[in-house]
Design an enzyme around this catalytic site. Sequence first.
Site, PDB file in Angstrom:
ATOM      1  N   HIS A   1       0.817  -1.212   0.000  1.00 16.39           N
ATOM      2  CA  HIS A   1       0.000   0.000   0.000  1.00 16.39           C
ATOM      3  C   HIS A   1       0.843   1.251   0.000  1.00 16.39           C
ATOM      4  CE1 HIS A   1      -2.805  -2.781   2.466  1.00 16.39           C
ATOM      5  NE2 HIS A   1      -2.493  -3.256   1.296  1.00 16.39           N
TER       6      HIS A   1
ATOM      7  N   CYS B   1      -6.977  -0.200 -19.773  1.00 13.30           N
ATOM      8  CA  CYS B   1      -6.471   0.510 -18.598  1.00 13.30           C
ATOM      9  C   CYS B   1      -5.398  -0.247 -17.829  1.00 13.30           C
ATOM     10  CB  CYS B   1      -7.611   0.888 -17.665  1.00 13.30           C
ATOM     11  SG  CYS B   1      -8.486  -0.542 -17.018  1.00 13.30           S
TER      12      CYS B   1
HETATM   13  C1  PEP Z   1      -5.788  -4.857 -14.789  1.00 18.98           C
HETATM   14  O1  PEP Z   1      -5.942  -5.971 -14.285  1.00 18.98           O
HETATM   15  O2  PEP Z   1      -5.241  -4.670 -15.889  1.00 18.98           O
HETATM   16  C2  PEP Z   1      -6.242  -3.654 -14.072  1.00 18.98           C
HETATM   17  C3  PEP Z   1      -6.202  -2.483 -14.661  1.00 18.98           C
HETATM   18  O3  PEP Z   1      -6.663  -3.783 -12.793  1.00 18.98           O
HETATM   19  P1  PEP Z   1      -5.712  -4.034 -11.542  1.00 18.98           P
HETATM   20  O4  PEP Z   1      -4.304  -3.758 -11.983  1.00 18.98           O
HETATM   21  O5  PEP Z   1      -6.185  -3.108 -10.505  1.00 18.98           O
HETATM   22  O6  PEP Z   1      -5.949  -5.470 -11.236  1.00 18.98           O
END
Ligand code: PEP
Length: 755
Positions: A367, A680
Amino acid sequence: MRSNLAGPRLLLRRLREVMAEPIKAQERLDKIVVLIASNVVAEVCSVYILRADGVLELYATEGLKREAVHNASLRVGEGLVGLIAAEARPLNLPNASAHPGFAYLPETGEEAYNSFLGVPILRAGRTLGVLVVQNQSHRTYLEDEVEALQTTAMVIAEMVAAGELEAISQKATGLDMSRPIASSGVGLAEGVGLGHVVLHEPRVVVTNLISEDSDKEKQRLDGAINRLRLSIDDLLASGEIAATGEHREVLEAYRMFAYDRGWIRKIEEAIKNGLTAEAAVEKVQSDTRARMLRQTDPYLRERLHDLDDLAHRLIRELMGREHGPGIDELPQDAIIIGRNMGAAELLDYGRDRIRGLVLEEGGPTSHVTIVARALGIPAVGLVDDIVSLADGGDAIIVDGDTGEVHLRPAADLENAYAEKVRFRARRQAQYRRLRNKPSVTKDGVEVALQMNAGLLVDLPHLEEAGAAGIGLFRTELQFMVASSFPRMRDQQAQYTQILDASGGKPVTFRSLDIGGDKVLPYLRSILEENPAMGWRALRLGLDRPGLLRTQIRALLHAAAGRDLKLMFPMVVEVDEFLQARGLVEKELKHLRRHGHPVPETIRLGVMVEVPSLLFQLEELLGHVDFISVGSNDLFQFFCAVDRGNTRVADRFDPLSPPFLRALKQIVDAADKAHVPVTLCGEMAGNPLAAMALIGLGYRNLSMSPASLGPVKAMLRTLDAGRLSARLLSRMEPGHRDCDIRAFLTRFAEEMDVAL
Ligand code: PEP
Ligand code: MG
């Protein structure tokens, strides 16, 4: 055999007098060796100090030839003195020359002496030198003589630490204490920081070593131990463990040590021999530390950290100090050094004066790392022993790009890094100039660049970096930095602040994605063999609808009268989305029924991050308002490569043709269904990978704020049409040259794309 020692207390009293005399360092050392020699009734007493070049130099002697002072020397590991320094352990020998490690130094005239007792001069477990006594007769030194020598060694250690001996060091190399140290760990947050060390939990320097009244010291110790035990018991009982950034098991370990009779007996013994209570704790801890530092067993080393922490707490109890410097006491260029810390503790320091963060622990997904990234603080983790090597005020360089840390750097290294910082600043300035320029390729293709966020501190980047909106708001971060479950009110307040601060730019919230590596310290987690594929994200939300409904209600309240975009993580089957949508509809109905205002528009989407969705795309796209590709998880499941496992990190290449084909399939299906699609995952923020994504047809990318500049610089110099044609033909099955990374690099070079 009777001890020759004229009482440890008497020795300590005399030592205190010598320390108080207003004399020069050499004279003080000379007096100390005379004092020891007469107390232990030894013919020789010598002090060797470790220099920065790894050589132990004779700094003072009683009994050996005077001319040898500052001339005789040994390497660490060489001779008995070198052996003591290397092993940080006393050596007590009735017949020294018979020891295989014995090395004779002719310049000292030590051939006449048979018995030998040497102890390391230690500070925080680090060897600074060696203190030796020798006798002609064959004798074995007694336990309290070893103790007396160790205590004197502590006094000398404080002289070294206080810089008193710098003035009499003869060589340009200086003392080991001021030696430059280069360590490497793991880069956690990018960027380079130059500054000065601030210890997160500063060692309280014990300067009052010698007691006047042992009974009183024993009482002080008893009182402090009682208070310490009570405070640990309270913490364990309070349920507010996470607030202090500590975990239950660490506190359990503290409690075990705090009740350990062996540990306390050793401290009491040192008090009996004339040390103050705090000096006794430090002495015992320093001995333990030196012994345990040679352990390679990670479990034992971990326990050493716990014991270190406990000893520091006890010393603080005794000296009545609060820990951590106040914000006003921070230098303007503070680099915080700690074993570990909670995210909230880092936030407490504020952003203004912090240039970097170095931790002995701290993984890439911890974190505190997430917060350091959000604050733009260069950070390095997994740096061994940095807390004991560094002293408050030391110059230090942190390179979050490479994971290197340079403590007390040489001037030329500092200059080189200062240049790197200036270079980065120039680059950042160039990127800032692009902020208001259109995000359009050379051939006129518009690509919306959004940013990923998760905390309120991220929001200023929206303006600074010129992002089109927030493409992924990781709502779990608020939960991860909190000490207990945020209540509906707290969640609503956070979402309202986010929407207010976004100034009308779109924000895509993602419902709680906890589980896997995102653990909440206050939520009892069950042990799962494969947590990434376990009870996490939407699975948890659907099984515990109360949690998800509360969050949905908070979002609906916060977005009243505005647009709400919400997506769900880790959807495996279309039906899961339908269930989640059902919960939103239920909440909406409830709010309407009670006359609450509701959002003007609600768009619901799904993160495509489990490969099963690739085989349900048509159906899925028929239900959702938008999709967002989570390439981090999608790749991990697609290629069976754990995203958090450094052993397989070099196999984590999302530019592999099969994965690119999967990404192409998603964007094509979404375009055909006229459903907006964003990507993303981390690859969106890598200019080379972003180039590939644009080539595949992605027109919406969301990334960390620091990546916006480099990606925009790339796309504004890219001919998307040309790239697309060449990339797609290369991805055809059976193409001879399928090294996409090499192809993209070549393309960028040939076409002058700014990478
Ligand atoms: C992903 O899995 O690509 C994502 C954007 O979510 P996180 O990294 O939060 O799992
Ligand atoms: Mg994910």
